[in-house]
Each structure stands twice: as structure tokens, then as C-alpha cells.
Scaffold this active site. Structure first.
Site, short mmCIF file in Angstrom:
data_model
loop_
_atom_site.label_atom_id
_atom_site.label_comp_id
_atom_site.label_asym_id
_atom_site.label_seq_id
_atom_site.Cartn_x
_atom_site.Cartn_y
_atom_site.Cartn_z
N THR A 128 0.83 -1.21 0.00
CA THR A 128 0.00 0.00 0.00
C THR A 128 0.86 1.25 0.00
OG1 THR A 128 -1.44 1.31 1.46
CG2 THR A 128 -0.13 -0.37 2.51
N ASP A 129 0.31 2.35 -0.54
CA ASP A 129 1.03 3.63 -0.49
C ASP A 129 1.18 4.14 0.94
OD1 ASP A 129 -1.61 4.36 -0.04
OD2 ASP A 129 -1.67 5.91 -1.60
N GLU A 130 0.39 3.59 1.87
CA GLU A 130 0.45 4.09 3.24
C GLU A 130 1.79 3.82 3.91
OE1 GLU A 130 -3.07 3.64 5.62
OE2 GLU A 130 -4.30 3.28 3.85
N TYR A 155 -1.29 -0.33 11.15
CA TYR A 155 -1.54 -1.03 9.87
C TYR A 155 -0.40 -0.80 8.90
CZ TYR A 155 -3.19 -1.46 5.05
OH TYR A 155 -3.28 -1.76 3.70
N LYS A 159 2.47 -3.36 7.29
CA LYS A 159 2.67 -3.57 5.84
C LYS A 159 4.11 -3.24 5.44
CE LYS A 159 0.10 -4.62 3.09
NZ LYS A 159 -0.38 -5.93 2.57
P1 NAD Z 1 -9.78 -7.11 2.84
O1 NAD Z 1 -9.72 -6.80 4.30
O2 NAD Z 1 -11.02 -6.82 2.09
O3 NAD Z 1 -9.47 -8.66 2.61
C1 NAD Z 1 -8.45 -9.33 3.30
C2 NAD Z 1 -8.66 -10.83 3.13
O4 NAD Z 1 -7.59 -11.51 3.79
C3 NAD Z 1 -9.97 -11.35 3.74
O5 NAD Z 1 -10.63 -12.20 2.83
C4 NAD Z 1 -9.49 -12.12 4.96
O6 NAD Z 1 -10.36 -13.20 5.30
C5 NAD Z 1 -8.13 -12.59 4.53
N1 NAD Z 1 -7.24 -12.88 5.66
C6 NAD Z 1 -7.02 -12.10 6.76
N2 NAD Z 1 -6.19 -12.72 7.61
C7 NAD Z 1 -5.83 -13.90 7.02
C8 NAD Z 1 -4.99 -14.97 7.41
N3 NAD Z 1 -4.34 -14.97 8.60
N4 NAD Z 1 -4.87 -16.04 6.58
C9 NAD Z 1 -5.56 -16.08 5.40
N5 NAD Z 1 -6.38 -15.09 4.99
C10 NAD Z 1 -6.51 -14.01 5.80
O7 NAD Z 1 -8.53 -6.37 2.22
P2 NAD Z 1 -8.40 -5.62 0.82
O8 NAD Z 1 -8.90 -4.24 0.95
O9 NAD Z 1 -8.91 -6.48 -0.24
O10 NAD Z 1 -6.80 -5.52 0.71
C11 NAD Z 1 -6.05 -6.61 0.15
C12 NAD Z 1 -4.57 -6.26 0.17
O11 NAD Z 1 -4.36 -5.07 -0.60
C13 NAD Z 1 -4.03 -5.98 1.57
O12 NAD Z 1 -2.75 -6.55 1.67
C14 NAD Z 1 -3.95 -4.45 1.64
O13 NAD Z 1 -2.90 -4.04 2.48
C15 NAD Z 1 -3.67 -4.11 0.19
N6 NAD Z 1 -4.16 -2.79 -0.24
C16 NAD Z 1 -5.46 -2.43 -0.04
C17 NAD Z 1 -5.91 -1.20 -0.52
C18 NAD Z 1 -7.35 -0.79 -0.38
O14 NAD Z 1 -7.71 0.33 -0.77
N7 NAD Z 1 -8.25 -1.63 0.13
C19 NAD Z 1 -5.03 -0.33 -1.18
C20 NAD Z 1 -3.70 -0.75 -1.36
C21 NAD Z 1 -3.29 -1.98 -0.90
#
Ligand code: NAD
Length: 345
Positions: A128-130, A155, A159
Site C-alpha cells: 500500500t502507499d500508506e 496497519y 505492511k
Molecule cells: P480485505 O480486508 O477486504 O481482505 C483481506 C482478506 O484476507 C480477507 O478475505 C481475509 O479473510 C483474509 N485474511 C485475513 N487474515 C488472514 C490470514 N491470517 N490467513 C488467510 N487469509 C486471511 O482487504 P483488501 O482491501 O482487499 O486488501 C487486500 C490487500 O491489498 C491488503 O494486503 C492491503 O494491504 C492491500 N491494499 C489495499 C488497498 C485498499 O484500498 N483496500 C489499497 C492498497 C493496498
């Protein structure tokens, strides 16, 4: 010839879920394994249209459970790993940082060990950009891949820690890796605790919309489909060991985003309720995506087209997000988590 095996972690979540659907449809010649432990954020009903396809497989497992993950890798011998699984909500990391360290740091290290053991061809770590911290409001400054990591929340710190482990496994063991750092995503199947889906659901239910502080914090919004295409490109074309920022230059204040949704749904701005600011609230994120564009990526959505389509999607899928808000999806622990709804990524 053996079929290519792709492991997607966190494929029951928002971005991972969209990515699984994208890959299953685009690459019938690949076997796509969705590994997810199904926390409150994981939901499999979104995959009802692909679950019978021959190239889709689901594995319920915890990425931090070494005794399950290592034998699974040895048995399946995955070619590619795309790692999304994480605890992803900043507010939850402020109230309970421990689970973020366990999942995001320890879980990533277990996957890296497993990937190293069997010698995967590529490990793509979705970050993430964060991790870069925050920018001030000067609109000419952007995060590049060279920006120092200065995470401000538990968080983003978890990351950033996982990013450094991925880098170290490349430098020390020669593991083939890429890291992507994307800005805020929106689109279908976004869990309704995050700003955009929460605002849509509350407007439709005529409930107040809480906004932190003055609402002037700026985020750089990218449609999740554009993020999926970026990861696909990095998986196949990314230069080994490189980091790629992902973003589409769609900066908006939180207040602008909320007002856009209110106006699109024909409701009153009186629904807005300003609440005390989040602890350590980052002022601004903004991505310079030049390096990824040089690789051949171009986003297809503007914020205007993407938000219009997303609002319509939430209107058409009220049953889906209502069941999540009520804690009625398949996960036993959903009710417990959903009692403490909050409102921003
Ligand atoms: P989300 O919270 O919607 O989904 C996370 C998934 O991971 C869920 O299905 C959860 O059940 C699963 N999970 C959690 N702990 C687990 C474990 N111990 N073992 C197996 N599965 C597990 O998250 P998201 O928004 O889809 O983000 C996905 C990735 O993208 C993350 O790594 C996040 O840091 C990154 N990201 C998100 C955004 C955003 O805007 N949402 C932006 C940039 C990067």
C-alpha cells in the site's frame, strides 16, 4: 504440459476477490487457488459465479499457520504467489495492533519461507502507499518508489515490515519478487466499513455519515479493476526485485467523495456529521505511477466514471452488503467484528 498453478492469498476479500475473478476468467489455462482463512472481511458468496469453474479452487487456511502452509506448498508446488491476505483496516489497527503484526508480518514470513522452499517463479506482494507515510497538501508532490518508508499507523507499519521482509528474501535468498504499492481502491465487493461503501449504504438507509475532522484529508482513488490489471502486468512483466507504485491521479478530499455520493443519490448534505479526528490521521496520499506506466499500464477509469458505476453496483447488490452489515455471511466471527463499524480505509 503441466498447468500453471497460481496461489492468491486473501481471495475472499475485496481486492483479492476481484483479482481471483479476473484471473479465473482471463486465464483458463491457469489453476487459480484462493487461500483465505475467512475473517470478518472474507466472503465467498461473491464467487458463486466462478466456484464451479474447473480452474478455480478454494483452500481455507491461515497464512500464519506454518504447519498447514508449508505442506500445502510442498503438495501443490505453486508457480506464482500473489499475496493479498492481510488485516487491512487502519481503525482496527489502532484498537488492536497485535493481529496486524501476526497476519501481516508473521503470515508474510511464513509464505516467504514456503515460496523459497519450493522455488516459486514469482512472489508478488500487494502492499500500500500508506507505507510511505503522508504528504502535505502541496499538489505537486507525489510518492515515488524512492520515497523513504515512514508508516504512521500500526496497519501501515505492519505492511512496511512485510515489504522489508519480501525485499530481504530477494536480496538474501534470491527469491523472485515484486512489490506493488497501490493507493486507495474502490469498486464492487468493498466491505461496508470503508469510506465509499459505508457512505453509500448509510445514504441509502438515511443514516448520518461520520467524517473525521474537517474532511480535508486527501486520498488518491483507483478503481479495483485497474489495480487487478496492474498486478497482472507486474506478475508477468515486472522486473525481478522491483517495486511498482499503482495510482491513477484521482485525488479527492474525503468531504468531496462523500458529497459526490450524496448528490448522485439525490440526498441532502445534512446527513454529514463531523466527528473527532482519527489518531495520527495522514493528511494526504498521492502516487506517481510513472514506473508502472513505463511497463505498459494505463488506468481505464476516471474517478467520475468509476464512482458512478460503483454506486450503481451497490444499488444493484443491496442484499450482499446488507448481509455483511448484519453479520449474516458465512463467517462465525462476523457479528463480533461488525459491532464496531468505522468509516475509513
Ligand atoms: P480485505 O480486508 O477486504 O481482505 C483481506 C482478506 O484476507 C480477507 O478475505 C481475509 O479473510 C483474509 N485474511 C485475513 N487474515 C488472514 C490470514 N491470517 N490467513 C488467510 N487469509 C486471511 O482487504 P483488501 O482491501 O482487499 O486488501 C487486500 C490487500 O491489498 C491488503 O494486503 C492491503 O494491504 C492491500 N491494499 C489495499 C488497498 C485498499 O484500498 N483496500 C489499497 C492498497 C493496498
Amino acid at each position: 504440459m503441466n498447468r500453471i498453478k497460481v496461489l492468491v492469498t486473501g481471495g475472499a476479500g475485496f481486492i483479492g476477490g476481484n483479482f481471483v475473478q479476473y484471473m479465473v476468467n482471463k486465464y483458463p489455462q491457469y489453476d487459480i487457488y484462493n487461500l483465505d482463512v475467512l475473517t470478518y472481511a472474507g466472503d465467498l458468496t461473491k464467487h458463486r459465479f466462478i466456484e464451479k469453474m474447473n480452474n478455480y479452487h478454494f483452500v481455507k487456511a491461515d497464512i500464519a499457520d506454518r504447519d498447514t502452509i508449508i505442506p500445502l506448498f510442498e503438495k501443490e508446488n505453486f508457480d506464482y504467489v500473489i499475496h493479498f491476505a492481510a488485516e487491512s483496516h487502519v481503525d482496527r489497527s489502532i484498537t488492536d495492533p497485535g493481529i496486524f503484526v501476526r497476519t501481516n508480518v508473521v503470515g508474510t514470513q511464513v509464505l516467504l519461507d514456503a515460496a523459497k522452499l519450493i522455488g516459486v517463479s514469482k512472489f508478488v506482494h500487494v502492499s500500500t502507499d500508506e507505507v510511505y507515510g503522508e504528504l502535505d497538501i502541496d499538489p505537486t508532490t507525489f510518492f515515488t518508489e524512492e520515497t523513504p518508508l515512514q508508516p504512521n499507523s500500526p496497519y501501515s507499519a505492519s505492511k512496511a515490515s512485510s515489504d522489508l521482509l519480501v525485499r530481504a528474501y530477494h536480496e538474501t535468498f534470491g527469491l523472485p519478487i515484486n512489490i506493488t504499492r497501490c493507493s486507495n481502491n474502490y469498486g464492487p465487493y468493498h466491505f461496508p466499513e470503508k469510506l465509499i461503501p459505508l457512505t453509500i449504504s448509510r445514504v441509502l438507509n438515511n443514516q448520518n455519515i461520520p467524517i473525521y475532522g474537517s474532511g480535508n484529508n486527501i486520498r488518491d482513488w483507483l478503481h479495483v479493476f485497474d489495480h487487478c490489471a496492474a498486478i497482472d502486468l507486474v506478475l508477468h512483466e515486472g522486473v525481478d526485485g522491483e517495486v511498482y507504485n499503482v495510482g491513477g491521479h484521482n485525488e479527492r478530499t474525503n468531504l468531496e467523495v462523500v458529497k459526490t455520493i450524496i448528490h448522485a443519490l439525490g440526498k441532502s448534505e445534512d446527513l454529514i456529521e463531523f466527528v473527532p479526528d482519527r489518531l495520527g490521521h495522514d493528511q494526504r496520499y498521492a502516487i506517481d505511477p510513472s514506473k508502472l506506466k513505463d511497463l505498459g499500464w494505463t488506468p481505464t477509469y476516471t474517478f467520475e466514471t468509476g464512482i458512478t458505476q460503483t454506486i450503481q453496483w451497490y444499488l444493484d447488490h443491496k442484499e450482499w452488503w446488507t448481509q455483511l452489515l448484519n453479520g449474516n455471511h458465512q463467517n462465525n466471527d462476523a457479528k463480533q467484528y461488525n459491532t464496531q463499524l468505522s468509516w475509513e480505509l
